[in-house]
Write an enzyme that holds these catalytic residues in place. Sequence first.
Site, short mmCIF file in Angstrom:
data_model
loop_
_atom_site.label_atom_id
_atom_site.label_comp_id
_atom_site.label_asym_id
_atom_site.label_seq_id
_atom_site.Cartn_x
_atom_site.Cartn_y
_atom_site.Cartn_z
N ASP A 95 0.77 -1.31 -0.12
CA ASP A 95 0.01 -0.04 -0.09
C ASP A 95 1.06 1.15 0.08
O ASP A 95 1.67 1.43 0.94
CB ASP A 95 -1.03 -0.08 1.22
CG ASP A 95 -2.06 0.74 1.22
OD1 ASP A 95 -2.20 1.77 0.51
OD2 ASP A 95 -3.19 0.07 1.84
N ASP A 194 -3.07 4.79 -2.50
CA ASP A 194 -3.89 5.30 -1.68
C ASP A 194 -4.46 6.67 -2.21
O ASP A 194 -3.65 7.22 -2.49
CB ASP A 194 -3.31 5.56 -0.21
CG ASP A 194 -4.22 5.88 1.00
OD1 ASP A 194 -5.13 5.22 1.11
OD2 ASP A 194 -4.18 6.93 1.36
N GLU A 245 -6.94 3.72 -5.50
CA GLU A 245 -7.96 3.89 -4.69
C GLU A 245 -8.26 5.47 -5.05
O GLU A 245 -7.64 6.46 -5.01
CB GLU A 245 -7.73 4.01 -3.19
CG GLU A 245 -9.01 4.10 -2.36
CD GLU A 245 -8.68 4.59 -1.01
OE1 GLU A 245 -9.56 4.51 -0.10
OE2 GLU A 245 -7.69 5.46 -0.71
N HIS A 319 -10.91 -1.99 4.98
CA HIS A 319 -10.50 -1.77 6.24
C HIS A 319 -11.30 -0.44 6.58
O HIS A 319 -11.30 0.17 7.85
CB HIS A 319 -9.16 -1.46 6.44
CG HIS A 319 -8.59 -0.33 5.49
ND1 HIS A 319 -8.57 -0.74 4.25
CD2 HIS A 319 -7.97 0.60 5.77
CE1 HIS A 319 -7.92 0.41 3.44
NE2 HIS A 319 -7.67 1.41 4.69
N ASP A 320 -12.05 0.38 5.73
CA ASP A 320 -12.63 1.58 5.96
C ASP A 320 -14.30 1.26 5.82
O ASP A 320 -14.90 2.29 6.23
CB ASP A 320 -12.23 2.47 4.87
CG ASP A 320 -11.09 3.00 4.68
OD1 ASP A 320 -10.21 2.96 5.80
OD2 ASP A 320 -10.47 3.34 3.72
O1 TEU Z 1 -9.00 6.09 2.49
C1 TEU Z 1 -9.54 7.10 1.86
C2 TEU Z 1 -10.90 7.62 2.07
O2 TEU Z 1 -11.26 8.43 1.47
C3 TEU Z 1 -11.46 7.08 3.30
O3 TEU Z 1 -10.61 7.07 4.47
C4 TEU Z 1 -12.88 7.91 3.44
O4 TEU Z 1 -12.47 8.99 3.74
C5 TEU Z 1 -13.49 7.15 4.58
O5 TEU Z 1 -13.68 6.00 4.41
C6 TEU Z 1 -14.90 7.80 4.47
O6 TEU Z 1 -15.73 8.02 5.71
C7 TEU Z 1 -7.57 6.00 2.65
C8 TEU Z 1 -7.28 4.85 3.47
O7 TEU Z 1 -7.87 3.56 2.87
C9 TEU Z 1 -7.77 5.17 4.44
O8 TEU Z 1 -7.64 4.05 5.65
C10 TEU Z 1 -6.83 6.20 5.33
O9 TEU Z 1 -7.35 6.55 6.38
C11 TEU Z 1 -6.92 7.47 4.14
O10 TEU Z 1 -6.80 7.04 2.96
C12 TEU Z 1 -5.97 8.41 4.23
O11 TEU Z 1 -4.53 7.73 4.07
#
Ligand code: TEU
Length: 544
Positions: A95, A194, A245, A319-320
């Site tokens: 990542d 990311d 992403e 994971h989000d």
């Molecule tokens: O996620 C980007 C992102 O847009 C999400 O975190 C989103 O804002 C959230 O799910 C909305 O509620 C990436 C990664 O996957 C995340 O874990 C990181 O926190 C983020 O980037 C920052 O690097």
Amino acid sequence: MDFKKMTVYQIYPRSFMDANGDGFGDLQGIISKLDYIEKLGTDCIWLTPIYISPQRDNGYDVADYCSIDPRYGTMADFDELSAQCKKRGIAIMLDMVFNHTSADHKWFQQALAGDEKYRDYYIFKPSREGGEPPTNWVSKFGGNAWGKVGDEHYLHLFDVSQPDLNWENPALRREIYDIMGFWLAKGIRGFRFDVVNLISKPEVYEDDHIGDGRRFYTDGSRVHEYLKELNKETFGKYECITVGEMSSTSIENCIKYSNPAENELSMTFSFHHLKVDYKDGDKWSNIPFDFAELKRLLHTWQAEMAKGDGWNATFWCNHDQPRAVSRFGCDRKYHYQSATMLATVIHLMRGTPYVYQGEEIGMTNAYFDKLSDYMDVESINYIEILRAEGKGDNEILAVLAAKSRDNARTPMQWDNTVSAGFSTSQPWLSVAKNYESINAASALENRNSIFYYYRELINLRKTLDIIAYGSYRPMWQEHSGVLAYMREYGDERLLVICNFYTDEQTVDISEFKDFDNLIMNYDELQIDGDMLKLRGYEAVAMWV
Ligand code: TEU
């Protein structure tokens, strides 16, 4: 490796397996579970960030891109993992977080110390009158998107501890290519980038009077140029699998990001289908998902990306995101049926499916009963924001129970022993209470478990060209409870029909005289004359 035949298994290392008993997952823990992953049949593991980090955003705040965080182990552990994966024919996808660094990164520290070279790695702007931030943009984690230092501000689209990088600066881009070179030299051939569609910022910084600022930096004007250069300078020299992403993106841009003729990336993650339970775009609301909209989005992205020769990463979970079986299925009464139905939808589509750890055993949302159980920076920020809006703790608890990213991050449920077999000590985040019934050990023992259904889907993609390469056509688009589509390849046709509800649904299949089942989640079909009757969360794929 042909990524169209592949399935990726996403590992969130801190929650996967703790080998050294400190309550925090690690690389040795992953090594100890490679047999499990091999058994599932996924060809690639994506590891969320394992680099040195203060862990305010669980590693998405990187302080050193070329070292392993000691919580996860050492570079020797990483090399061992890499060798073990190679032996098993499993690729590793790392990542890469290049939109921002941690504020602890030495570049940012040198920038704060006034070093001009490093100041130009970030985006510093003078404060407005009264020390106000340069624009009114909102951070993705809540609050204004600018952090104050002296009489200026730096941009942070995420947490205040995650300053955004300035991709306009060629010297910064060169640093990134060197980091990529380091991991490529180690033999890594998979990369997830990311929020990579946010790297091209506007020339002029202005207030957004109709939104939160995202329209000024999402799919920015130079992003395709940057990705082409990243490709050419780094992974494009090897046979690699790459996924970007893409936050709040468009189909048009995703085609460009992933069309092979553009030489940017192999595929893209997009999120529109995971916002169908946001009320007017607000994640922190509690409403049932809009099924018609979900269908429209999935069908449109499938059909349009195919038209433009783009390639989707298909997924429900990461994971989000809250757990799909709790969000779009029924994690109690129809646990098996809804988990397998959702898997059928994604795995038989055109795209590369991603399985997030625990999804393959039907892990559910956390169902925490205390606000203090939450650990995620986004959740913690929003607890305060929702309180300031006047919401009470019970209301906040209900929203977080449905929406918090911690729903995905509870420790992997390996067995029914203390801490679900994840750790011998107290895990960094509480285990979901249902680990005694939902765990990998019992899934492996039962030939009719969700695990074996996933394994079959993963294997079908490898063996059947129609799943990897076939065309996509939505079916019964107006149906209020069924999502269905046809895949076609040469003279073969595969029809996929899925019921998203507990209620029985019927579809008229009279036009398909002979059919042959490929995979289904009930023992046999219920057919009444011309009608196929689908029970709660029933899914079937049939040759027609
Ligand atoms: O996620 C980007 C992102 O847009 C999400 O975190 C989103 O804002 C959230 O799910 C909305 O509620 C990436 C990664 O996957 C995340 O874990 C990181 O926190 C983020 O980037 C920052 O690097």
